[in-house]
Design a protein around this motif. Structure first.
Motif, PDB file in Angstrom:
ATOM      1  N   CYS A 267      35.995   4.073   1.651  1.00 34.52           N
ATOM      2  CA  CYS A 267      34.579   3.916   2.272  1.00 34.52           C
ATOM      3  C   CYS A 267      34.541   5.296   3.097  1.00 34.52           C
ATOM      4  CB  CYS A 267      34.432   2.895   3.037  1.00 34.52           C
ATOM      5  SG  CYS A 267      32.865   2.527   3.708  1.00 34.52           S
TER       6      CYS A 267
ATOM      7  N   LEU B  74      30.489  -6.745  -2.336  1.00 31.68           N
ATOM      8  CA  LEU B  74      30.466  -5.447  -2.793  1.00 31.68           C
ATOM      9  C   LEU B  74      31.434  -5.527  -3.882  1.00 31.68           C
ATOM     10  CD1 LEU B  74      29.919  -3.374   0.476  1.00 31.68           C
ATOM     11  CD2 LEU B  74      28.029  -4.267  -1.003  1.00 31.68           C
TER      12      LEU B  74
ATOM     13  N   ASN C 110      26.206  -6.701  -6.702  1.00 33.74           N
ATOM     14  CA  ASN C 110      26.461  -6.449  -5.196  1.00 33.74           C
ATOM     15  C   ASN C 110      25.571  -7.426  -4.186  1.00 33.74           C
ATOM     16  OD1 ASN C 110      28.459  -4.779  -5.560  1.00 33.74           O
ATOM     17  ND2 ASN C 110      27.749  -2.952  -4.765  1.00 33.74           N
TER      18      ASN C 110
ATOM     19  N   SER D 249      35.396  -1.059 -10.333  1.00 35.18           N
ATOM     20  CA  SER D 249      35.590  -0.971  -8.902  1.00 35.18           C
ATOM     21  C   SER D 249      36.409  -0.197  -8.289  1.00 35.18           C
ATOM     22  CB  SER D 249      35.130  -2.323  -8.461  1.00 35.18           C
ATOM     23  OG  SER D 249      34.092  -2.778  -8.721  1.00 35.18           O
TER      24      SER D 249
ATOM     25  N   PHE E 126      33.233   0.441  -3.631  1.00 30.21           N
ATOM     26  CA  PHE E 126      32.198  -0.762  -3.323  1.00 30.21           C
ATOM     27  C   PHE E 126      31.065  -0.901  -4.057  1.00 30.21           C
ATOM     28  CE2 PHE E 126      31.445   2.454   0.170  1.00 30.21           C
ATOM     29  CZ  PHE E 126      30.118   2.560  -0.038  1.00 30.21           C
TER      30      PHE E 126
ATOM     31  N   HIS F 134      35.474  -4.422   2.146  1.00 27.52           N
ATOM     32  CA  HIS F 134      35.125  -3.531   0.851  1.00 27.52           C
ATOM     33  C   HIS F 134      35.943  -2.058   0.987  1.00 27.52           C
ATOM     34  CE1 HIS F 134      32.816  -1.643   4.222  1.00 27.52           C
ATOM     35  NE2 HIS F 134      32.667  -0.820   3.449  1.00 27.52           N
TER      36      HIS F 134
END
Length: 376
Positions: A178, A145, A121, A160, A96, A70
């Motif tokens: 992330c 995700l 998700n 996304s 994500f 992700h």
């Protein structure tokens, strides 16, 4: 159909070492072309994150089989009908949590809580509800995700992704999907760290170190880093921590309270442990905020003195994806990186190939890495 390869998880809870049990298998896969408001992306770099490990080990159950991953960056190769914000050749960082832009949470500026995005998700689909993955036998595979970054190519919703400078090294760009967004965001968005405030961060993994960087960039002082691994504490000190503490010591909370003069005004827990979260809470000052970023097993419970929330005006807050607005925060965090204020390149400890992915999860589970990036 588009031919590609990816890391497929078919069963959770495999025994370790993963290099032997091989829970992730590199398989030939096919992708349906992108539908409306979707795009085909050639993945260039993908980070190996504890959120992926929590699916592999079963503490974060997801529908299977699933193409995992992700945290990543890549280049747009094709777009579906109605796409005007992206074009082939664009470099993107993935988010994500897809944000629909229309639900109540998106409307109030909290897209990480997007209700349709969360539902997609949980179901293993794209935001549209579609599944574009097929294995070699033509059977559907789930999306992780909305991203499924452990693959040479992937199809994602335009909701996304965010466009970034194509000159940015892909292994650095991936971290903003992330680790940086979650950690820095927890410090500056959720905790709202201000200059001169005392901060303690529990856990010096990729997210924890990013939170430390965010606190330092915001002007916090003192900044205390807590981790059981000596090398990670040394890295934390090099990145701006004023004090480091071995998490294995008996008097962690007392030491933090001594360093900060009664408790940290902002305490961030990034481990995903209810026991560590309890420590973070007790290490927080009167009137302070405890922020939890890690994802413990759903059955784990936290016990704290309820009266302290009122009598000491405490705040206990969750931070998901750094409470980020991706289109706002990725560009501004990148600007801080370019200015030398967020040296996130120091978090990158390993570069590897997709075929090394199971060994990478062993390294992650043994706390022998900060951020490992798969290069395609």
């Amino acid at each position: 159909m588009i031919d590609t390869r990816g890391a497929v998880l078919r069963e959770m809870g495999a025994s370790t070492p993963y290099a032997d049990s091989r829970p992730l298998r590199i398989e030939p896969l096919q992708l349906e072309p992108p539908g409306p408001d979707e795009m085909l992306v050639r993945v260039r770099a993908a980070g190996v994150c504890h959120s992926d490990l929590s699916v592999v080990n079963g503490s974060r159950p997801r529908p299977l089989p699933m193409v995992l991953g992700h945290e990543a960056a890549g280049d747009v190769e094709a777009v579906g009908a109605g796409v005007t914000d992206f074009a082939p050749g664009d470099r993107v960082v993935f988010s994500f949590v897809p944000s629909c832009g229309r639900c109540a949470f998106c409307a109030e500026g909290r897209p990480v809580l997007c209700a349709p995005g969360a539902a997609a998700n949980a179901a293993g689909t794209l935001l549209s509800g579609a599944r574009r993955w097929r294995d070699a036998d033509g059977r559907e595979c789930q999306h992780h995700l909305g991203v499924s970054a452990f693959a040479e190519r992937t199809v994602v919703s335009t909701r996304s992704a965010v466009r970034v400078d194509p000159e940015l090294p892909v292994e650095i760009a991936a971290l903003f999907g992330c680790a940086v967004m979650t950690g820095v965001g927890a410090a500056v968005n959720t905790a709202g760290v201000r200059p001169g405030e005392s901060v303690v961060v529990f856990g010096m993994g990729g997210v924890g170190l990013a939170a430390l960087l965010g606190a330092v960039a915001a002007g916090a002082w003192p900044v205390v880093a807590v981790d059981p691994v000596g090398d990670k504490r040394e890295l934390a000190a090099a990145l701006g921590a004023s004090h480091t503490i071995d998490a294995g010591e008996d008097d962690v909370v007392e030491r933090i309270r001594a360093i900060t003069g009664g408790g940290a005004q902002r305490a961030l827990e990034t481990v995903g442990s209810e026991k560590v979260l309890e420590q973070a809470y007790f290490a927080t000052a009167r009137g302070g905020m405890t922020v939890t970023v890690g994802l413990p097993h759903p059955q784990r419970m936290l016990s704290i003195p309820a009266v302290s929330l009122v009598a000491e005006e405490r705040t206990l807050a969750g931070s998901y994806m750094g409470s980020a607005v991706v289109s706002r925060d990725v560009p501004r965090f990148l600007d801080l990186y370019r200015a030398g204020r967020l040296p996130v390149d120091r978090l990158l400890t390993h570069r590897l190939s997709l075929d090394d992915i199971n060994a990478a999860f062993d390294r992650l589970a043994r706390a022998e890495a900060v951020r490992q990036v798969i290069l395609f």
